[in-house]
Design a protein around this motif. Structure first.
Motif, PDB file in Angstrom:
ATOM      1  N   UNK A 253     -50.791  76.076  40.795  1.00  0.00           N
ATOM      2  CA  UNK A 253     -50.194  74.880  41.366  1.00  0.00           C
ATOM      3  C   UNK A 253     -49.303  74.142  40.368  1.00  0.00           C
ATOM      4  N   UNK A 254     -49.750  74.015  39.095  1.00  0.00           N
ATOM      5  CA  UNK A 254     -48.962  73.255  38.121  1.00  0.00           C
ATOM      6  C   UNK A 254     -47.616  73.919  37.840  1.00  0.00           C
ATOM      7  N   UNK A 255     -47.587  75.264  37.889  1.00  0.00           N
ATOM      8  CA  UNK A 255     -46.315  75.948  37.689  1.00  0.00           C
ATOM      9  C   UNK A 255     -45.450  75.877  38.937  1.00  0.00           C
ATOM     10  N   UNK A 256     -46.084  75.747  40.099  1.00  0.00           N
ATOM     11  CA  UNK A 256     -45.303  75.569  41.325  1.00  0.00           C
ATOM     12  C   UNK A 256     -44.444  74.312  41.233  1.00  0.00           C
ATOM     13  N   UNK A 257     -44.970  73.277  40.586  1.00  0.00           N
ATOM     14  CA  UNK A 257     -44.211  72.028  40.435  1.00  0.00           C
ATOM     15  C   UNK A 257     -42.968  72.257  39.590  1.00  0.00           C
ATOM     16  N   UNK A 262     -36.848  73.392  39.269  1.00  0.00           N
ATOM     17  CA  UNK A 262     -35.728  74.272  38.959  1.00  0.00           C
ATOM     18  C   UNK A 262     -34.907  74.540  40.220  1.00  0.00           C
ATOM     19  N   UNK A 263     -35.595  74.822  41.327  1.00  0.00           N
ATOM     20  CA  UNK A 263     -34.887  75.108  42.575  1.00  0.00           C
ATOM     21  C   UNK A 263     -34.160  73.863  43.090  1.00  0.00           C
ATOM     22  N   UNK A 264     -34.711  72.670  42.802  1.00  0.00           N
ATOM     23  CA  UNK A 264     -34.106  71.437  43.299  1.00  0.00           C
ATOM     24  C   UNK A 264     -32.940  70.984  42.425  1.00  0.00           C
ATOM     25  N   UNK A 301     -47.843  74.571  47.427  1.00  0.00           N
ATOM     26  CA  UNK A 301     -47.119  73.347  47.747  1.00  0.00           C
ATOM     27  C   UNK A 301     -46.240  73.541  48.974  1.00  0.00           C
ATOM     28  N   UNK A 302     -46.335  72.595  49.891  1.00  0.00           N
ATOM     29  CA  UNK A 302     -45.541  72.701  51.108  1.00  0.00           C
ATOM     30  C   UNK A 302     -44.053  72.548  50.816  1.00  0.00           C
ATOM     31  N   UNK A 303     -43.694  71.622  49.879  1.00  0.00           N
ATOM     32  CA  UNK A 303     -42.280  71.435  49.583  1.00  0.00           C
ATOM     33  C   UNK A 303     -41.682  72.679  48.910  1.00  0.00           C
ATOM     34  N   UNK A 304     -42.472  73.361  48.079  1.00  0.00           N
ATOM     35  CA  UNK A 304     -41.986  74.601  47.476  1.00  0.00           C
ATOM     36  C   UNK A 304     -41.833  75.693  48.535  1.00  0.00           C
ATOM     37  N   UNK A 305     -42.785  75.731  49.469  1.00  0.00           N
ATOM     38  CA  UNK A 305     -42.678  76.716  50.543  1.00  0.00           C
ATOM     39  C   UNK A 305     -41.369  76.557  51.308  1.00  0.00           C
TER      40      UNK A 305
END
Length: 533
Positions: A253-257, A262-264, A301-305
């Motif tokens: 999860x922490x790396x998902x943030x 980066x994507x944003x 994470x839903x926003x990452x999805x």
């Protein structure tokens, strides 16, 4: 269609094959000596590509012993100059040792003289068709690794890759393990504007959590114990190209943030760094998991999805594209043979049919491993069903045993209520009907299981043995129901009287008394005769 080249010093053999092939509208070219064939092959190299495509042979059919040269020597030379050309060796029955040598030398098959002309034509056409199929597979495979498929789902996938070719958009690839997700990612990269840049792949599930951050984003010198030098991470290595994040569903999860940032923002920091680094990278992610469910479970994470799920490509299971199995199997057998420096194995029709029935829990990767196993372990050049790996045969046996069971369950659910038992008074003096044995409904399962066991043990003549047992039971049932009257038994079984008599003699039933069925289960009137006709 490319011509069939025929090499034989006997003009009658050449004439017969020429006429037979011409009746099938197949062009031919004949030679008397092997040296003439080699000269013709050398001449092909002097022609233009268009002319060479029209004149080069589709199949070479050669006698094994001719004045001025040997068919085996010709085979060796042809294999050196035209390794993909199928060669069929003609030989006399007394020369089967040479036929074995022909197979070892890479011949497609051999014709034993004297041969049936129609069977010879069928063999030649089969060799030609297999070569054409192999060539089409190679053409489809040019620049596309192992991405082969004619199934509708694969054609849809190819079209989607084509539509995405001019795009830089993020793509999420879903599908079971072994379906080829990385191959799709590589194809997306190869056909994109970033094709000249690097393609960098990382399996996020294969790297320990403590090292994954450094692998992705790099680290500065002294950022942590052991960081002796600056290290560029995968995002930097993929600059100007594509970064493929496999098994994204397993990312902590922490790396998902950090990935979301980066994507944003298009920027990231190395571990221990203070200066932002611009990420000129296209991200393609893949997973075999249900990301929507992992979002609901709170582990993704839903926003990452939603950032990843811009374009989603779903790869079908191999069991959903069974029509592609023959093409894929030929490709993998060819590649395994090239890696091992041996002649490619061929699958018999029965072996191909068995593979197409198998469910392949490991998908395309499992099929590739099976083909490599067959290249090493199959005892003959042509792979029969019995030569398939035990895992396949066992899987087919289990599937076959389950199918009848489920069918029986459905039949039981829909069956009408059983009749109530008769009272003692009703039954007095009347033989009871034959019981409805559950074993009787299981005969097909028992037959299937016994056949599989015999095949796995390598017993000979399994077909004849079991067919005779089934026929014996049918004849005995007919005799039992008709109280030994063969004419009536044949009529009820739906076969002729002569056939019934012949089968009875073959199975040793002639003159034997069949067990009779009680009157309540027979249509005979009371007192009907019980003698054979």
């Amino acid at each position: 269609m490319k011509p069939i080249w025929i090499v034989d010093d006997d003009p009658s053999i050449r004439f017969v094959l020429e006429r037979a092939l011409q009746r099938e509208h197949v062009p031919t070219r004949s030679f008397e000596r092997p040296s003439q064939v080699l000269e013709a092959i050398a001449h092909l190299d002097t022609l233009t590509a268009e002319a060479r495509a029209l004149e080069e042979p589709g199949v070479l059919v050669s006698d094994i012993r001719m004045p001025g040269g040997s068919g085996l020597d010709l085979l060796t030379e042809v294999r050196r100059t035209k390794p993909q050309l199928p060669v069929i060796i003609m030989t006399a029955y007394s020369d089967l040792d040479s036929a074995v040598g022909a197979f070892q030398g890479g011949a497609f098959d051999y014709l034993a003289k004297p041969f049936d002309v129609s069977k010879a034509v069928t063999l030649i056409c089969r060799a030609y068709e297999e070569r054409e199929q192999q060539q089409r597979a190679e053409e489809q495979n040019t620049g596309a690794a192992e991405m082969l498929g004619q199934a509708p789902a694969m054609q849809d996938l190819f079209r989607a890759i084509g539509r995405l070719s001019p795009s830089h958009v993020t793509v999420l690839i879903t599908g079971e393990s072994g379906t080829g997700k990385e191959l799709v990612a590589r194809a997306l990269h190869r056909h994109s504007p970033r094709a000249s840049g690097p393609f960098v792949a990382i399996n996020t599930a294969a790297i320990p959590k403590d090292l994954l951050e450094s692998e992705l984003f790099g680290h500065e010198r002294g950022a942590f114990t052991g960081a002796q030098t600056l290290r560029r991470g995968r995002f930097e290595q993929a600059d100007g190209g594509t970064l493929f994040l496999d098994e994204i569903g397993d990312m902590p999860l922490e790396l998902q943030t950090r990935l979301l940032r980066v994507l944003s923002d298009g920027q990231f920091y190395r571990v221990g760094g203070h200066s932002p680094i611009h990420a000129n990278v296209r991200v393609i992610a893949a997973t075999h998991q249900n990301l929507e469910q992992r979002v609901r479970d709170g582990v993704f994470r839903e926003d990452l999805f939603h950032r990843l799920n811009v374009i989603r490509l779903r790869l079908p299971r191999l069991a959903e594209r069974r029509e592609d199995i023959p093409m894929l199997a030929r490709h993998f057998l060819q590649r395994s043979a090239q890696q091992l420096g041996v002649e490619p194995k061929r699958l018999s029709d029965a072996a191909l049919a068995a593979l197409q029935r198998y469910d392949f829990p490991g998908n395309v990767r499992q099929l590739e491993n099976i083909c490599h196993w067959l290249t090493v372990m199959a005892p003959a050049q042509t792979v029969d069903e019995k030569d398939l790996p035990p895992e396949v045969l066992e899987g087919l046996a289990q599937a076959g045993a389950q199918a009848p069971s489920s069918a029986r369950a459905d039949a039981t659910d829909s069956a009408p209520p059983r009749a109530q038992p008769r009272t003692a008074e009703e039954s007095a003096g009347t033989p009871a009907p034959l019981p409805a044995s559950t074993a009787a409904t299981d005969w097909s399962v028992g037959l299937f299981e016994e056949a599989v066991e015999r095949l796995l043990r390598g017993e000979p003549e399994v077909w004849d043995t079991l067919v005779q047992r089934v026929e014996r039971q049918l004849l005995q049932a007919g005799l039992a129901v008709t109280h030994g009257r063969r004419v009536d038994a044949a009529l009820r079984l739906g076969i002729g009287r002569n056939t019934f008599t012949r089968k009875a003699q073959e199975l040793g039933l002639e003159g034997r008394v069949a067990p009779s069925v009680p009157p309540s289960d027979r249509d005979d009137p009371p007192g009907a005769p019980t003698v054979s006709d």
